[in-house]
Design an enzyme around this catalytic site. Structure first.
Site, mmCIF file in Angstrom:
data_model
loop_
_atom_site.group_PDB
_atom_site.id
_atom_site.type_symbol
_atom_site.label_atom_id
_atom_site.label_comp_id
_atom_site.label_asym_id
_atom_site.label_seq_id
_atom_site.Cartn_x
_atom_site.Cartn_y
_atom_site.Cartn_z
ATOM 1 N N LYS A 10 26.136 26.278 35.014
ATOM 2 C CA LYS A 10 27.097 27.067 34.239
ATOM 3 C C LYS A 10 27.884 26.145 33.291
ATOM 4 O O LYS A 10 27.856 24.918 33.441
ATOM 5 C CB LYS A 10 28.034 27.795 35.206
ATOM 6 C CG LYS A 10 27.335 28.816 36.127
ATOM 7 C CD LYS A 10 28.400 29.573 36.939
ATOM 8 C CE LYS A 10 27.848 30.443 38.023
ATOM 9 N NZ LYS A 10 28.917 31.157 38.753
ATOM 10 N N PHE A 58 37.359 40.985 38.614
ATOM 11 C CA PHE A 58 37.115 39.705 37.948
ATOM 12 C C PHE A 58 35.928 39.739 36.969
ATOM 13 O O PHE A 58 35.591 38.731 36.362
ATOM 14 C CB PHE A 58 36.919 38.576 38.981
ATOM 15 C CG PHE A 58 35.859 38.859 40.024
ATOM 16 C CD1 PHE A 58 34.517 38.642 39.755
ATOM 17 C CD2 PHE A 58 36.220 39.334 41.288
ATOM 18 C CE1 PHE A 58 33.540 38.896 40.713
ATOM 19 C CE2 PHE A 58 35.236 39.591 42.257
ATOM 20 C CZ PHE A 58 33.898 39.366 41.959
ATOM 21 N N ARG A 91 20.088 28.001 47.593
ATOM 22 C CA ARG A 91 21.405 28.562 47.920
ATOM 23 C C ARG A 91 22.122 27.697 48.956
ATOM 24 O O ARG A 91 23.339 27.547 48.908
ATOM 25 C CB ARG A 91 21.291 30.022 48.379
ATOM 26 C CG ARG A 91 21.160 30.963 47.167
ATOM 27 C CD ARG A 91 21.336 32.414 47.527
ATOM 28 N NE ARG A 91 22.701 32.825 47.771
ATOM 29 C CZ ARG A 91 23.526 33.334 46.866
ATOM 30 N NH1 ARG A 91 23.157 33.460 45.611
ATOM 31 N NH2 ARG A 91 24.732 33.716 47.209
ATOM 32 N N THR A 97 29.948 30.909 47.664
ATOM 33 C CA THR A 97 30.464 31.333 46.357
ATOM 34 C C THR A 97 31.846 30.742 46.067
ATOM 35 O O THR A 97 32.105 30.231 44.977
ATOM 36 C CB THR A 97 30.549 32.880 46.323
ATOM 37 O OG1 THR A 97 29.273 33.410 46.665
ATOM 38 C CG2 THR A 97 30.960 33.380 44.960
ATOM 39 N N ARG A 108 28.618 23.214 45.192
ATOM 40 C CA ARG A 108 29.865 23.918 44.860
ATOM 41 C C ARG A 108 31.062 23.290 45.576
ATOM 42 O O ARG A 108 32.162 23.213 45.021
ATOM 43 C CB ARG A 108 29.725 25.396 45.211
ATOM 44 C CG ARG A 108 28.793 26.142 44.254
ATOM 45 C CD ARG A 108 28.436 27.503 44.770
ATOM 46 N NE ARG A 108 27.876 28.371 43.742
ATOM 47 C CZ ARG A 108 27.496 29.616 43.953
ATOM 48 N NH1 ARG A 108 27.602 30.163 45.169
ATOM 49 N NH2 ARG A 108 27.003 30.349 42.976
ATOM 50 N N ASN A 122 32.202 27.563 39.991
ATOM 51 C CA ASN A 122 31.387 26.927 41.041
ATOM 52 C C ASN A 122 30.127 26.259 40.501
ATOM 53 O O ASN A 122 29.158 26.066 41.208
ATOM 54 C CB ASN A 122 31.086 27.934 42.144
ATOM 55 C CG ASN A 122 30.536 29.245 41.605
ATOM 56 O OD1 ASN A 122 30.095 29.302 40.464
ATOM 57 N ND2 ASN A 122 30.553 30.281 42.418
ATOM 58 N N HIS A 125 24.705 28.796 39.319
ATOM 59 C CA HIS A 125 24.279 30.109 39.803
ATOM 60 C C HIS A 125 22.925 29.933 40.463
ATOM 61 O O HIS A 125 22.087 29.182 39.961
ATOM 62 C CB HIS A 125 24.134 31.097 38.637
ATOM 63 C CG HIS A 125 23.384 32.334 39.032
ATOM 64 N ND1 HIS A 125 24.002 33.387 39.663
ATOM 65 C CD2 HIS A 125 22.067 32.662 38.937
ATOM 66 C CE1 HIS A 125 23.096 34.321 39.930
ATOM 67 N NE2 HIS A 125 21.908 33.906 39.500
HETATM 68 N N1 UDP Z 1 33.280 35.147 41.476
HETATM 69 C C1 UDP Z 1 34.653 34.973 41.336
HETATM 70 N N2 UDP Z 1 35.481 35.553 42.270
HETATM 71 C C2 UDP Z 1 35.005 36.265 43.328
HETATM 72 C C3 UDP Z 1 33.609 36.427 43.449
HETATM 73 C C4 UDP Z 1 32.775 35.857 42.504
HETATM 74 O O1 UDP Z 1 35.113 34.328 40.407
HETATM 75 O O2 UDP Z 1 35.812 36.747 44.144
HETATM 76 C C5 UDP Z 1 32.377 34.544 40.463
HETATM 77 C C6 UDP Z 1 31.735 33.250 40.932
HETATM 78 O O3 UDP Z 1 31.650 32.358 39.826
HETATM 79 C C7 UDP Z 1 30.362 33.714 41.399
HETATM 80 C C8 UDP Z 1 30.069 34.841 40.405
HETATM 81 O O4 UDP Z 1 31.325 35.465 40.186
HETATM 82 O O5 UDP Z 1 29.410 32.664 41.353
HETATM 83 C C9 UDP Z 1 29.046 35.852 40.900
HETATM 84 O O6 UDP Z 1 29.456 36.363 42.145
HETATM 85 P P1 UDP Z 1 28.425 36.563 43.337
HETATM 86 O O7 UDP Z 1 29.109 37.422 44.354
HETATM 87 O O8 UDP Z 1 27.107 37.021 42.808
HETATM 88 O O9 UDP Z 1 28.308 35.084 43.979
HETATM 89 P P2 UDP Z 1 27.096 34.029 43.957
HETATM 90 O O10 UDP Z 1 25.810 34.800 44.143
HETATM 91 O O11 UDP Z 1 27.171 33.317 42.625
HETATM 92 O O12 UDP Z 1 27.370 33.089 45.101
HETATM 93 MG MG MG Z 2 25.063 36.447 43.053
#
Ligand code: UDP
Ligand code: MG
Length: 167
Positions: A10, A58, A91, A97, A108, A122, A125
């Protein structure tokens, strides 16, 4: 079982000069990289990428984040890793996350932060499951950009298609 997974570095990862570190960490998986590019991220692409989160408070912030609006870097690096259990392996290395909750040795956990406005920056992705990986890979890449055959494709003839070539 062999799988493909979309990984994005990112805009915060790029701005912090973490590309090399992140790729080195991901190489621990011994997976194969079958596509890689720098990509401009339009609002439409970012919104489509995160469309499953469009009802979250968000959502507007993470769209701006992925577009690079928060980091003065209007690009992301997109890669496809391919191999045995690719999604789980990537992952796990990425970590949770929320970077504060992510294991401290994960990508992360090592490099992420939560901004004062609450966005989880973080740095990467990683697709979360196989259907999402397929959807995301088809969103970010054309078939000819991927060096293996991942999904069924077809040939079409495009008439009067304008493209750039070297002058
Ligand atoms: N995110 C955030 N606040 C939250 C949840 C998610 O800022 O409470 C952001 C974070 O950068 C995350 C992205 O939104 O990577 C996508 O969220 P997702 O739940 O898909 O998490 P990921 O699959 O990236 O772990
Ligand atoms: Mg996701």
């Amino acid at each position: 079982m062999n799988q493909a997974v979309l990984v994005l570095i990112k805009p915060d990862g790029l701005k912090k000069s973490l590309t090399g570190n992140i790729l080195t960490r991901l190489s621990e998986t011994k997976l194969e990289i079958v596509a890689a590019k720098m990509a401009r991220v339009s609002k439409a692409l970012a919104e489509e990428h995160y469309k499953h989160l469009k009802d979250k408070p968000f959502f507007p912030e993470i769209v701006k984040y992925l577009q690079g609006e928060l980091h003065d870097r209007k690009k992301a690096m997109a890669l496809i890793y391919w191999g045995e259990d690719a999604i789980k392996k990537c992952r796990e290395l990425a970590g949770s996350t929320n970077p504060e909750e992510a294991e401290s040795t994960s990508i992360r956990g090592s490099y992420g932060r939560i901004t004062t406005s609450g966005v989880y920056e973080n740095v990467i992705h990683v697709s979360s499951n196989e259907p999402e990986a397929e959807r995301e890979i088809k969103l970010w890449f054309n078939p000819e950009e991927i060096i293996v055959d991942l999904y069924p494709k077809k040939s079409i003839v495009v008439k009067e298609h304008k493209k750039s070539i070297w002058a």
